[in-house]
Design an enzyme around this catalytic site. Structure first.
Site, PDB file in Angstrom:
ATOM      1  N   GLY A 278       0.778  -1.233   0.000  1.00  0.00           N
ATOM      2  CA  GLY A 278       0.000   0.000   0.000  1.00  0.00           C
ATOM      3  C   GLY A 278       0.806   1.279   0.000  1.00  0.00           C
ATOM      4  O   GLY A 278       0.233   2.365   0.115  1.00  0.00           O
ATOM      5  N   GLY A 322       3.548  -3.582  -4.062  1.00  0.00           N
ATOM      6  CA  GLY A 322       3.305  -3.870  -5.475  1.00  0.00           C
ATOM      7  C   GLY A 322       3.567  -2.596  -6.259  1.00  0.00           C
ATOM      8  O   GLY A 322       4.584  -2.441  -6.936  1.00  0.00           O
ATOM      9  N   TYR A 364     -10.903   5.170  -9.888  1.00  0.00           N
ATOM     10  CA  TYR A 364     -10.476   5.730  -8.597  1.00  0.00           C
ATOM     11  C   TYR A 364     -10.324   7.240  -8.628  1.00  0.00           C
ATOM     12  O   TYR A 364      -9.821   7.804  -7.669  1.00  0.00           O
ATOM     13  CB  TYR A 364      -9.111   5.165  -8.199  1.00  0.00           C
ATOM     14  N   CYS A 391     -16.307   4.199 -26.251  1.00  0.00           N
ATOM     15  CA  CYS A 391     -17.642   4.775 -26.324  1.00  0.00           C
ATOM     16  C   CYS A 391     -18.184   5.002 -24.932  1.00  0.00           C
ATOM     17  O   CYS A 391     -19.085   4.288 -24.472  1.00  0.00           O
ATOM     18  CB  CYS A 391     -18.554   3.845 -27.111  1.00  0.00           C
TER      19      CYS A 391
HETATM   20  C1  LIG Z   1      -2.965  -5.194  -3.208  1.00  0.00           C
HETATM   21  C2  LIG Z   1      -2.236  -5.805  -2.093  1.00  0.00           C
HETATM   22  C3  LIG Z   1      -0.895  -5.490  -1.891  1.00  0.00           C
HETATM   23  C4  LIG Z   1      -0.146  -4.508  -2.746  1.00  0.00           C
HETATM   24  O1  LIG Z   1      -0.636  -3.232  -2.654  1.00  0.00           O
HETATM   25  P1  LIG Z   1       0.190  -2.013  -3.321  1.00  0.00           P
HETATM   26  O2  LIG Z   1      -0.670  -0.843  -3.105  1.00  0.00           O
HETATM   27  O3  LIG Z   1       0.352  -2.347  -4.754  1.00  0.00           O
HETATM   28  O4  LIG Z   1       1.487  -1.953  -2.607  1.00  0.00           O
HETATM   29  C5  LIG Z   1      -0.233  -6.111  -0.866  1.00  0.00           C
HETATM   30  N1  LIG Z   1      -0.860  -7.006  -0.054  1.00  0.00           N
HETATM   31  C6  LIG Z   1      -2.147  -7.331  -0.229  1.00  0.00           C
HETATM   32  C7  LIG Z   1      -2.775  -8.321   0.673  1.00  0.00           C
HETATM   33  C8  LIG Z   1      -2.882  -6.746  -1.246  1.00  0.00           C
HETATM   34  O5  LIG Z   1      -4.172  -7.059  -1.402  1.00  0.00           O
END
Ligand SMILES: *Cc1c(COP(=O)(O)O)cnc(C)c1O
Length: 463
Positions: A278, A322, A364, A391
């Site tokens: 996150g 991520g 978002y 569209c």
């Molecule tokens: C989506 C997710 C992540 C990665 O989130 P990012 O915002 O891309 O860092 C990590 N752990 C879990 C359990 C997730 O669902």
């Protein structure tokens, strides 16, 4: 902000009213290093290059729209996370941000582990040779088939998301004659400071088991009692695109409290704590993301402090970035098509992709920037909205940005920070062909996910 897209179509009011834009940047030709992948620069004649290759050449060879991913930047970010967390912690790349077999190999080479949340992601990981013990399996509704597969191949951990799943995984593991390592995902009652659609740790949501009301403690009780499970720790993921570490602090504190309760009740010290992903990235120059070493220090300090206070040995920490790894490493290259000035409003610049390759703006309300990359320009800035060819009037890629007023059809423009949740969320809306992902490194470019073809579309349509 709470909002949902109207199922019947565009959100005219939402889309048309707000003016998010600030003043035009001092230099429209400048590329903010915070927002662009590391090897992106402008060469002497004004063309933007990545990995030493001009985007004009890339467009000729690979076409547009296309995602170009800076491989050395991706690898450097992996190493920065691995180094920051060191040997006493584990970094799991969240595959849902963007996954391909090449990515899986880079992760292995750079020493990262991998989160998957579906059978498809698991298949991709295993096919590219990721050792099963370095894979964590997530999801609020894993199917029986997915669980059986994960247990059979021996994934390093399954993150349990509900009471039913505790029983389900235990049962499957026992039937297969295995003892599966698991964590329990808890919701800690923290609402991350971000859009509601992607904030996931407050209680009114589908993920995890609430700490509140003793539910998580009950989940631990059940998991510890089942032969098929080896409970190794507690997991918490509080949201996405977060800049403020305060949410992680509260989350870590509450998870450690649960570890202390577990010790008191069962005489067991669970050895792991996972604080999820996150971490935010810079989509525009206004965003100020933390560096991995700052994040590692902040999380390490708080967990150590809380554990000391509770008389617990510090557990092994894991994190799951991520977006923070892949997000900044790629940009989407588009060719400008129709340009439509709306008197007194703004100029609509249509590109050859749109919400099918980047749904985040529509979904978002995400912010992006854009730059003219096939040449420089000294023309006055004009306020633009970059839109796709779908569209749907909500088909917006960049809500508000400035481009030079001499922009013309055929120019190439690029939207940075599209490495995460763009290709992985891409769709075939309007039978669009999903763009390729091209990895660029040291003067070489290679396709790692090829462009979809009309044949691909027709192959699925069995007539
Ligand atoms: C989506 C997710 C992540 C990665 O989130 P990012 O915002 O891309 O860092 C990590 N752990 C879990 C359990 C997730 O669902």
């Amino acid at each position: 902000m709470s909002r949902s897209a109207h199922p019947a179509g565009p959100r005219h009011a939402d889309v048309m009213t707000e003016g998010h834009y600030t003043a035009p940047p001092a230099d429209l030709n400048a590329l903010d290093g915070k927002v662009w992948a590391r090897t992106v620069t402008r060469d002497e004649d004004g063309t933007v290059t990545v990995g030493g290759i001009e985007v004009t050449r890339l467009a000729e060879e690979f076409g547009t729209p296309a995602y170009f991913l800076d491989e050395s930047d991706f690898r450097a970010r992996c190493r920065a996370w691995a180094d920051a967390f060191g040997r006493d912690a584990d970094v799991f790349y969240a595959g849902k941000a963007f996954l391909s077999r090449a990515v899986v190999r880079w992760l292995q080479e750079e020493g990262l582990n991998l989160d998957v949340c579906s059978g498809g992601e698991l298949t991709t990981a295993l096919d590219a040779g990721m050792p099963a013990e370095r894979i964590a399996f997530h999801g609020n509704n894993k199917t029986v088939a997915e669980i059986e597969r994960a247990v059979t191949v021996g994934v390093g951990r399954i993150v349990l998301d509900s009471f039913q799943e505790i029983a389900r995984v235990a049962h499957i593991a026992q039937r297969l004659g295995k003892r599966q390592r698991v964590q329990i995902r808890v919701t800690v009652g923290v609402e991350a400071h971000t859009h509601e659609f992607i904030a996931t740790a407050h209680e009114d949501q589908k993920f995890g088991i609430a700490l509140a009301g003793g539910q998580a403690a009950e989940a631990v009780r059940r998991a510890l009692a089942l032969d098929g499970l080896e409970l190794t720790g507690i997991h918490s993921h509080i949201g996405s695109q977060i800049f403020d570490m305060a949410g992680f602090e509260v989350s870590a504190r509450r998870v450690v409290q649960l570890l202390a309760e577990v010790r008191d009740e069962h005489g067991v010290e669970l050895p792991e704590i996972d604080l999820g992903g996150g971490l935010g990235i810079a989509y525009t120059s206004e965003d100020d993301p933390r560096e991995p070493h700052e994040i590692a220090k902040a999380l390490g300090d708080i967990v150590t402090r809380e554990c000391e206070a509770a008389g617990l040995a510090t557990p092994r920490i894991s994190v799951e970035p991520g977006r923070a790894i892949v997000g900044p490493t790629a940009f989407t290259l588009y060719e400008v098509g129709t340009i439509k000035p709306l008197e007194g409003l703004r100029t609509y610049v249509s590109v050859d992709g749109g919400m099918s390759d980047n749904i985040r703006t529509a979904l978002y309300d995400a912010e992006y920037t854009v730059a003219l990359v096939s040449r420089t320009s000294d023309a006055e800035p004009m306020l633009v909205r970059v839109v796709g060819k779908h569209c749907e009037s909500g088909d917006i890629v960049v809500k508000d940005a400035f481009l030079p007023s001499d922009l013309a059809p055929g120019d190439l423009i690029a939207v940075p920070a599209t490495g995460a949740y763009c290709r992985s969320m891409a769709s075939n809306y309007n039978h669009a062909l999903r763009p390729p992902v091209v990895a660029v490194r040291d003067g070489g470019a290679r396709v790692i996910v090829r462009r979809e073809t009309e044949e691909d579309l027709l192959r699925l349509d069995v007539g």
